[in-house]
Structure formats: C-alpha cells, structure tokens
Design an enzyme around this catalytic site. Structure first.
Site, PDB file in Angstrom:
ATOM      1  CE  LYS A  79      -3.841   1.945   2.732  1.00 53.46           C
ATOM      2  NZ  LYS A  79      -4.684   1.724   3.931  1.00 53.46           N
ATOM      3  CB  SER A 154      -8.062   3.473   2.841  1.00 52.75           C
ATOM      4  OG  SER A 154      -7.253   2.846   3.813  1.00 52.75           O
ATOM      5  CB  SER A 178      -8.249   0.434   5.607  1.00 52.45           C
ATOM      6  OG  SER A 178      -9.009   1.586   5.448  1.00 52.45           O
TER       7      SER A 178
HETATM    8  N1  GLN Z   1     -13.228   3.995   6.489  1.00 53.23           N
HETATM    9  C1  GLN Z   1     -12.539   4.331   7.693  1.00 53.23           C
HETATM   10  C2  GLN Z   1     -12.048   5.741   7.655  1.00 53.23           C
HETATM   11  O1  GLN Z   1     -12.196   6.375   6.662  1.00 53.23           O
HETATM   12  C3  GLN Z   1     -11.406   3.388   7.943  1.00 53.23           C
HETATM   13  C4  GLN Z   1     -10.237   3.657   7.082  1.00 53.23           C
HETATM   14  C5  GLN Z   1      -9.025   2.850   7.472  1.00 53.23           C
HETATM   15  O2  GLN Z   1      -9.112   1.814   8.106  1.00 53.23           O
HETATM   16  N2  GLN Z   1      -7.884   3.385   7.113  1.00 53.23           N
HETATM   17  O3  GLN Z   1     -11.533   6.237   8.595  1.00 53.23           O
END
Ligand code: GLN
Length: 489
Positions: A79, A154, A178
């Site tokens: 990532k 994400s 994510s």
């Molecule tokens: N969707 C959640 C957020 O926007 C989790 C994102 C993540 O785990 N990085 O914070």
C-alpha cells in the site's frame, strides 16, 4: 497453470526447488498485472525494474545454494502509505508530490529479508481516509470481481492486486477496517493483527492509536506465512510489543470445542441477504465442526462506536497531518510575496483533497481546548468502555463471528459525493481497532444472484491472532479458496 496463479508458499517452493526462477515468477505476475491494470488501476507506482533486480539477486543466491528466506522470489505489492527507500511514496495524496523516502518501513525490510520482490505501490484512499479508494488523488481502483464496483478501501489497491492475481499477497493498513473491508469486497482474505504485533515504523500515520499493518492473500496459509515474517518486535516503534513469538504454523482441528459468539446487539441491524445467509451458513458449519455457538452483548459498541471512532480518528489525523506544510515534504507552490502562513495555506488547500480537509477541520474543532473535554476526551472514555465490553465478552467466548460490512460493494461513484454515507458502514470493523483486537476477514463464497464475493469476520481477544488464522484455515477447507477474479478481461 501460470506461476501468477500459485500461492506465495508454492511460488517460494518452486523457486527454491528450481522449478522456475524468481525472475520467471516476477515476469509471470508482471504480465498478469499488465493485462489487467488498464481496467483495474490498482497501482500508483510500478516498480518493475527494481523488482526484477531483486528477483535476479534471489536467483543468484539460489545458484550459490544460499538461503533466500521463506518468501524467496515471491512478488508482492505494498500500500502506498508504507515507505520503501528510494521509491515514490504518495499516501494517495498530491501533497507528498514525488517524495522518495530515505528509509524503508520495517515491514518492507522484513519482507525483503524474507526474499519478497516488489511489483509496485498500491492505490489507496488519500491518507487512508475512506472506504472505496475514491478519495485517492490518483483516481479510483476498480473491483476485479466486477469492474463497475468499488474494491473497498482504503487499501483497495492492495486488495484488488491480490484478487486479480498480480501477486499472491500484498500489505495494507487498517485504521477502522481498511484491510478487512476491501478483502471482503474483492473476495480474498485480509488480516488485521493485534495492535502492537506488527511494526508501524515507516507507515505514514493516519490515526496512530488505531493504525495496524497486515496482509491480504488468496490462501489462509499465505496469510499465516506472511504474519510469521511480520510479527516481530521493533525497537523503532514504541508501540511494538516485545516477547510475542507466536507460532503461525496452521494445524488441524482448531474449531472443535471453541466457543464462538454472535453479537446480540447487531441482530436488529439490516444486512444484505447474501451476508445474512452467509452468517447462518458459517455458524452452522462451525457448530457442525464441534464449536459451541453462543451470544455476547456489546451495547456500547453497537450504539456509539461509529461516532466515537470518527471523533478519535479525526483528532489524531489533524495532528499527524500538521507536518505537511510544503517545506519539509513533497508538494510545493510558488509562494513569492507570501508570508509563511499564506504559503502553508496555499500548499494545504491545493495539496489535500476534500475528505482529508474535512477531517482536519473536524479534528481541529474536536480538540480545541474549549471543546475537547466534551468531544475528544469523551470519545476516549467511550473507547475505554468499548474495550472493556470486549474484554467481558471474551470471558464467555473464544471469538466472535460477525459481518465485515452490512452490504456488498457499491457501484463506483456511489459514495464519493458524500463520504459520510460510508461512515456508518464501518460499524463492524472499527470497534476492533478501538479495542486493539485482531480481526480476520474471510471469503465465504459468491452471492447467487450477483456473483459478488461475500466475506465475514472473526474477531478475537488481543494476541489471539494465531487462533483466528487456524479457525480461518479450517473454514477455508470447507468453504473453498477464492478464485482469481477475471480482472475485467
Ligand atoms: N473507512 C474508515 C475511515 O475512513 C477506515 C479507514 C481505514 O481503516 N484506514 O476512517
């Protein structure tokens, strides 16, 4: 069968036994990537040359009969919020420009030492904020199982890369779901380890008390193999916990005699029918395999976790993102005639996207001295309650079986105009981060009508990582492994 279709374990074995070379394995994955990438857009940066050099080095070691490590010659994807020395790292944002980190994340050092080779850096929501990859400054990634749909986020680029067969495993980061949510949307496995088990050194921070790195794979044994490489104490990360030397070798019979709980308070929440059906099917399977299915109660989690998470995540994010000022990193503006404040304002206005800005503003408000007691501090107290609720629940259960998301992946563009639509859908994943627990997102099969993959989640007490993977391994044998998605071709 092409090499790219093999598991990480089989690629490593094939390279070691000279059935094929590390360069051949790399090229097989690279040509799969080239075939699909036009449709999927999983990567922000390709590292073909560098990766092939690594593969050649592995082959040279093998020729000298030297040990190449448990992932010797296995291609992977990181990532793009994990630093790899000398390779552009963007966190899905414009604000880092073409920044090339002068150091590598500990996870990347560990993977390299274990012999992995790098195909590229994966697309992601900007600074990991979002659940579709739609907030990335580089445009969205498509779901390889259905390219009109989001891959989740994400870490959607990493999940899509594994699902489409670019690499047998990839790394993502999970702050509120994510890893687990995109794994489920893309029909693969994703694991969020206990907070403190995997080093965060060199991970670009979003919410430092919540962030955790973990693997994606199409095979439960690969998840375990990668975890055996990553689970190491790191003195460079003050939240990395020493003395946790787990054995990630998977064994038979993990389900028999386990108490596996369903959450009473989630019962009234709506689920898409394929997910509700999968819950029933998997709990019946577990019971048949000798588990005792029980119930636990998590009332505070069910009611307050989402609000509490977004307050804490935004508060931590606004602090973590204060460092991007156009002076020390990446993106610069022509600021002639401007004072320092004006220059910062211009860089941050142009460099950050809408979702990130809205979270920075929220975090700034929530932690202002006049309000912080009422909001930020209150949220941290609720967080403590959430953690104790889980502790109590695990007195009567070895783990919890629950959904990953309430629905299957949406069409691309559906939530991008209003990210708050996505917030509620994180209900099943983010409590796990608030309590620092491990969570395994596993593939259960494909929905009969849409053909979309359906995932579920196992959550356990802190340090039950190996137990969850063992239960997942048994489920994989019954439910079947995911297929490589067609990737739009
Ligand atoms: N969707 C959640 C957020 O926007 C989790 C994102 C993540 O785990 N990085 O914070």
């Amino acid at each position: 069968m092409d090499i790219y279709e093999l598991s990480a374990r089989d690629i490593a074995l094939g390279v070691r036994d000279k059935k094929f070379s590390a360069v051949e394995a790399f090229d097989s994955c690279l040509s799969r990537l080239s075939a699909c990438e036009g449709k999927i857009a999983a990567l922000i940066t390709r590292t073909a040359e560098r990766g092939r050099e690594q593969a050649k080095a592995i082959d040279a070691l093998i020729a000298k009969k030297e040990d190449v490590g448990p992932l010797g010659g296995v291609p992977t994807v990181l990532k793009d919020n994990m630093c790899a020395r000398g390779i552009r790292t963007t966190a899905g944002s414009r604000i880092l420009g073409d920044w090339e980190p002068p150091y590598s994340a500990t996870v990347w050092d560990l993977l390299q030492n274990a012999g992995a080779t790098l195909l590229g850096k994966a697309n992601m929501d900007e600074f990991a904020m979002g659940n579709t990859t739609g907030t990335s400054a580089f445009g969205p990634t498509a779901n390889p199982c259905d390219i009109t749909r989001v891959p989740g986020g994400s870490s959607g680029g990493s999940a899509a890369a594994v699902s489409a067969g670019y690499s047998p495993f990839a790394l993502g980061s999970d702050t509120g779901g994510s890893i687990r949510q995109p794994a489920s949307y893309c029909g693969i496995y994703g694991f969020k380890p206990t907070y403190g088990l995997v080093s965060r050194y060199g991970l670009i921070a979003y919410g430092s008390s919540l962030d955790q790195i973990g693997p994606f794979a199409r095979d439960m044994e690969d998840l375990a193999l990668v975890m055996s490489v990553l689970a190491r104490h790191d003195p460079k990360d003050s939240t990395s916990v020493p003395g946790k030397n787990f054995d990630f070798t998977l064994k038979e019979g993990a389900v028999k005699g386990k108490k596996i709980a369903l959450v009473k308070d989630f019962k009234d929440f709506t689920l898409d029918s394929p997910i509700a059906d999968a819950m029933k099917r998997v709990s019946d399977i577990l019971e048949k395999e000798g588990a005792l299915i029980t119930e636990v109660s998590l009332p505070t989690v069910a009611r307050y976790a989402v609000a509490c998470y977004y307050a804490i995540a935004a508060s931590e994010a606004h602090t973590n993102l204060a460092r991007y000022d156009g002076v020390r990193y990446g993106y610069r503006v022509s600021d002639e005639g401007m004072n320092l404040k004006e220059s910062f304002e211009k860089v941050r206005s142009e460099g950050f996207g809408v979702e990130v800005k809205s979270r920075i503003i929220a975090g700034t408000c929530l932690t202002e001295p006049v309000r912080s007691e009422e909001y930020y501090v209150a949220a941290t107290r609720v967080r403590t309650l959430i953690a104790s609720e889980f502790t109590l629940a695990f007195k009567g259960a070895d783990c919890i079986l629950q959904p990953v998301t309430p629905s299957l992946p949406e069409k691309i563009g559906f939530v991008d105009d209003d990210a708050t639509k996505g917030y509620e859908s994180d209900l099943y994943t983010l409590p796990v981060n608030m309590a620092g627990l491990p969570g395994l997102s596993f593939f259960t099969g494909y929905a009969a009508d849409s053909g979309l993959p359906v995932g579920l989640q196992l959550v356990g007490p802190r340090w039950s990582d190996a137990t969850l993977l063992n239960i997942g391994f048994e489920l994989q044998k019954i439910l079947g492994r995911p297929k490589i998605a067609n990737g739009g071709i």
